[in-house]
Design a protein around this motif. Structure first.
Motif, PDB file in Angstrom:
ATOM      1  N   UNK A  94       0.714  -1.201   0.078  1.00 53.09           N
ATOM      2  CA  UNK A  94       0.043   0.237   0.030  1.00 53.09           C
ATOM      3  C   UNK A  94       0.947   1.111  -0.021  1.00 53.09           C
ATOM      4  N   UNK A  95       1.939   1.110   0.643  1.00 55.16           N
ATOM      5  CA  UNK A  95       2.884   2.220   0.870  1.00 55.16           C
ATOM      6  C   UNK A  95       3.475   2.573  -0.464  1.00 55.16           C
ATOM      7  N   UNK A  96       3.878   1.546  -1.109  1.00 55.12           N
ATOM      8  CA  UNK A  96       4.645   1.794  -2.490  1.00 55.12           C
ATOM      9  C   UNK A  96       3.453   2.252  -3.646  1.00 55.12           C
ATOM     10  N   UNK A  97       2.645   1.975  -3.535  1.00 51.82           N
ATOM     11  CA  UNK A  97       1.241   2.349  -4.403  1.00 51.82           C
ATOM     12  C   UNK A  97       0.940   3.976  -4.148  1.00 51.82           C
ATOM     13  N   UNK A  98       1.071   4.388  -2.949  1.00 50.75           N
ATOM     14  CA  UNK A  98       0.635   5.585  -2.679  1.00 50.75           C
ATOM     15  C   UNK A  98       1.816   6.809  -2.979  1.00 50.75           C
ATOM     16  N   UNK A  99       3.067   5.928  -2.780  1.00 46.54           N
ATOM     17  CA  UNK A  99       4.141   6.972  -2.890  1.00 46.54           C
ATOM     18  C   UNK A  99       4.465   6.970  -4.630  1.00 46.54           C
ATOM     19  N   UNK A 100       3.893   6.241  -5.392  1.00 51.52           N
ATOM     20  CA  UNK A 100       4.372   6.156  -6.811  1.00 51.52           C
ATOM     21  C   UNK A 100       4.279   7.512  -7.527  1.00 51.52           C
ATOM     22  N   UNK A 101       3.438   8.556  -7.300  1.00 46.93           N
ATOM     23  CA  UNK A 101       3.609   9.941  -7.597  1.00 46.93           C
ATOM     24  C   UNK A 101       4.033  10.721  -7.047  1.00 46.93           C
ATOM     25  N   UNK A 102       4.615  10.548  -5.913  1.00 42.39           N
ATOM     26  CA  UNK A 102       5.468  11.523  -4.874  1.00 42.39           C
ATOM     27  C   UNK A 102       6.543  11.741  -5.601  1.00 42.39           C
TER      28      UNK A 102
END
Length: 569
Positions: A139-147
Motif C-alpha cells: 500500500x505504501x509503494x502504491x501511494x508513493x508512486x506519484x510522490x
C-alpha cells in the motif's frame, strides 16, 4: 513535551525557516519534503538498531541496506532476459549498470557527500528506493508512486540534513536524561511539524488538536481486536490516537513503570515492544483510514510508520461516493470530518438516505452505516448540526436518538480549532443499536449526557498557548464514565442528563443543543441608593471633604446633570 523543551522547538523552527528561505513556502509541500527526510533518517537509525539487537540476541536479521537495489525501470528491462541466477551474478559484478549498492542509500552514508553530489544521489537513488521500500505490491509503494522529491537547491538539502541530525541528537539526549521513549519524542516532534499546517483545506479540513484526540480515545476506550476506522483521516491523528491508547493500556497491564502523565493529563506511549508478536499483528491490522487528498494519505502513512506501524491501512478513497461500498465493518469510528463542504449529488452513495449534499451531515450518517451493531463512534461536528432546522438536520438527529444510543453531546469552545477556524463544534458519542434495515421497535437512547467544555488547557486565541492545568479534559472523562441519570439532574451545572422523551417531544423536536436544556441562573443584584453612589464617586475623585463642601460639590454635579439632561432632552 515541546512546551518544556525550547531547544528542540527552536531546531524545528530553524528547519521550517530554511525551507521557507530556500523557496518552499507552501506549508503542506514543506511538511511533505521534511517528512521524506525524517523517514530516510529514521529508516537508517531503526535498521542499525535492529542489526545491533540481532547481534546481541543471536537472532537473524537481514538489513534493508544489504546487497544491491535494482530500480524498477531497470528491473523491467532485465525481466525475462536472464535466469535469476544469472541476474544475481550480473548485479553482483556490474552494479554500475544494473543496480545500486544499498549501503550508499543510508542516511549515514549520503550525508557525508558534497552538496551537489548529495542532491543528485538523493533525488536519483535514495528517494526512488524509499518509494519502492515495501515492494511493488505494498500500500505504501502504491501511494508513493506519484510522490516527488522537489528540494531544488543543494545548499537547502545540506542544511536540512544537518538540522535533522541535530534534532535527533536532542531527542536522543532527552530520551537518556528524562526517561521518555525515543519513539514517543519522535512522535511529538512529528506532531509539532504537522501542527504548522495552519491553513484549512479546500473542503473545510483542518487538523484536530492532539489533546482532543486523546480525550475522544479515553471516552471510547478502544480495545485490542477492535476494528477501528477514520473515513476522513488526514494525517492519521485519530488512528494514531487509538493505537497509542491501546498500546498504553496493554503496557499498564504488563506492569510498565516508566509511563508518565503528559501536559494534558493523559498517559500515552507508542512503544509496542511489550506486546507479543500476535498482539502487534492484530493491532497493526486493526487501523483503517481513508482520505481524498493524496498528499494527506502519504503523510498519514508515514506518520503511522514512524510510530512503529510498519504497514498502515490508509488508502485514497472518497468514503461518501458510490465507489465506497463498505457497511457494518467497524467496532470503533473516530473522526473529525470536513465541515462546510458539499459533494456532487450524482456522486453520493445511494445507501445514504439524507436529502442533502452537506458533508457534515452525510459523514455522520455514513459513520453510522460503517459501524457494526454495538459499535461506537466519537465524531466532531459543527454545532449547527445540533440545532439546524432543515429536514436533513432533524432526520439525522432523530436517527442518532432512535437508531443509536446517543450517549453524549460535548460542546467545545469556539477557539479549539484556531488558528485553522473559529467555528463552534461539539463531540457526538453514540453506539449503533438498530441497523439500516431494522424496524425500530423501541428507541435506543434513554438519556443523553450533555457537557459544556469551557476550557481545554490552552488559550482560545490564534496562539493556543498552554495554560497551567488540564482545563476540563480530565473532568469530562471522569464524569462521563461515572454518569448516572439519577445524579446528573441539575440543569444549571456544566453537565447534566436529559431523557429521550424530552428531546423527542413536540416542543424540542430532537434539538440537541445544550442551551436548549440548560437552565440559566439569574442572581438578584441590589444597588446602593443614588446618593450613596454619588458620595462614593466624590470621595474617589476629591478625597475627604467636610459636609458643607460635600453639599456644594453634590449640588454642582446635580446642576450639571440637569443641564445635560435639558440639552439632550
Amino acid at each position: 513535551m515541546l512546551q518544556n523543551n525550547p531547544e528542540l522547538k527552536s531546531k524545528i523552527d530553524q528547519l521550517w525557516n530554511k525551507f521557507w528561505s530556500g523557496g518552499i513556502s507552501n506549508p503542506l509541500t514543506a511538511i511533505e519534503q521534511i517528512t521524506y527526510l525524517l523517514f530516510m533518517k529514521r529508516l537508517d537509525e531503526l535498521d542499525l538498531k535492529r542489526q545491533s539487537d540481532a547481534e546481541w540476541t543471536g537472532e537473524e536479521y537481514t538489513s534493508k541496506f544489504d546487497g544491491v537495489w535494482v530500480p524498477p525501470e531497470r528491473r523491467t528491462k532485465l525481466s525475462g532476459r536472464e535466469s535469476s541466477v544469472e541476474l544475481v551474478d550480473i548485479l553482483t559484478h556490474d552494479r554500475r549498470h544494473y543496480g545500486i549498492d544499498k549501503r550508499s542509500l543510508r542516511w549515514s552514508e549520503f550525508k557525508r557527500m558534497q552538496a551537489q553530489e548529495m542532491l543528485q544521489h538523493v533525488q536519483g537513488n535514495v528517494f526512488p528506493f524509499l518509494k519502492d521500500l515495501n515492494g511493488a505490491e505494498s500500500n505504501f509503494t502504491h501511494h508513493m508512486k506519484n510522490a516527488v522529491f522537489i528540494i531544488p537547491k543543494p545548499a537547502l538539502l545540506v542544511e536540512a540534513v544537518k538540522t535533522i541530525d541535530e534534532i535527533f541528537e536532542v531527542m536522543e539526549r532527552d530520551s537518556r536524561e528524562k526517561g521518555q521513549a525515543f519513539q514517543d519524542i519522535q512522535g511529538d516532534v512529528y506532531e509539532f511539524l504537522l501542527s504548522e499546517i495552519a491553513t484549512a483545506g479546500k473542503n473545510g479540513q483542518f487538523r484536530t488538536p492532539r489533546h482532543i484526540i486523546k480525550l475522544m480515545a479515553d471516552l471510547v476506550q478502544p480495545q485490542l481486536g477492535h476494528k477501528i476506522a477514520d473515513p476522513a483521516c488526514g494525517s492519521g491523528g485519530f488512528l494514531l490516537g487509538a493505537y497509542q491508547y491501546i498500546v498504553t493500556e496493554l503496557a499498564k497491564k504488563a506492569g510498565a513503570r516508566d509511563l508518565r502523565i503528559d501536559e494534558d493529563g493523559f498517559v500515552r506511549t507508542s512503544v509496542a515492544a511489550t506486546l507479543t508478536e500476535k498482539a502487534q499483528t492484530t493491532l497493526a491490522s486493526s487501523l483503517w483510514g481513508y482520505d481524498i487528498d493524496q498528499t494527506m494519505v502519504r503523510l498519514g502513512l508515514m506518520n503511522l510508520m514512524m510510530h512503529g506501524i510498519d504497514e498502515p491501512h490508509i488508502d485514497y478513497k472518497d468514503t461518501l461516493s458510490k465507489s465506497y461500498i463498505e457497511e457494518a465493518e467497524y467496532d470503533i469510528v473516530m473522526a473529525n470530518p470536513p465541515f462546510t463542504g458539499s459533494i456532487d449529488k450524482g456522486d453520493i452513495n445511494e445507501h445514504l438516505q439524507l436529502a442533502t449534499t452537506k458533508t457534515e451531515l452525510l459523514f455522520v450518517e455514513n459513520i453510522y452505516r460503517l459501524l457494526k451493531k454495538g459499535g461506537t463512534a466519537c465524531v466532531i461536528v459543527p454545532q449547527g448540526v445540533l440545532f439546524g432546522s432543515g429536514g436533513a438536520f432533524k432526520t439525522l438527529r432523530q436517527m442518532l436518538v432512535e437508531r443509536c444510543d446517543l450517549k453524549a453531546v460535548i460542546t467545545l469552545p469556539s477557539g479549539v480549532f484556531k488558528p485553522y477556524a473559529g467555528v463552534s463544534t461539539a463531540i457526538l458519542l453514540f453506539t449503533k443499536v438498530w441497523g439500516l434495515k431494522d424496524k425500530v421497535t423501541q428507541p435506543a437512547t434513554e438519556h443523553v449526557w450533555f457537557y459544556e467544555m469551557a476550557a481545554d488547557g490552552y488559550s482560545l486565541d490564534d496562539k493556543r498557548s498552554k495554560h497551567e492545568g488540564y482545563g476540563d479534559l480530565q473532568d469530562i472523562i471522569c464524569r462521563y464514565h461515572a454518569r448516572d441519570a439519577s445524579t446528573y439532574i441539575d440543569r444549571t451545572a456544566k453537565c447534566f442528563m436529559v431523557p429521550r422523551s424530552e428531546i423527542s417531544d413536540e416542543k424540542n423536536n430532537y434539538d440537541l443543543s445544550l442551551s436548549r436544556y440548560k437552565q440559566d441562573v439569574f442572581e438578584e443584584v441590589h444597588y446602593d441608593a443614588p446618593g450613596v453612589i454619588l458620595d462614593r464617586l466624590i470621595q474617589a475623585e476629591v478625597g475627604d471633604v467636610d459636609e458643607a463642601e460635600l453639599g456644594k460639590v453634590q449640588s454642582g454635579i446635580v446642576r450639571e446633570l440637569l443641564a445635560l439632561k435639558g440639552t439632550v432632552g
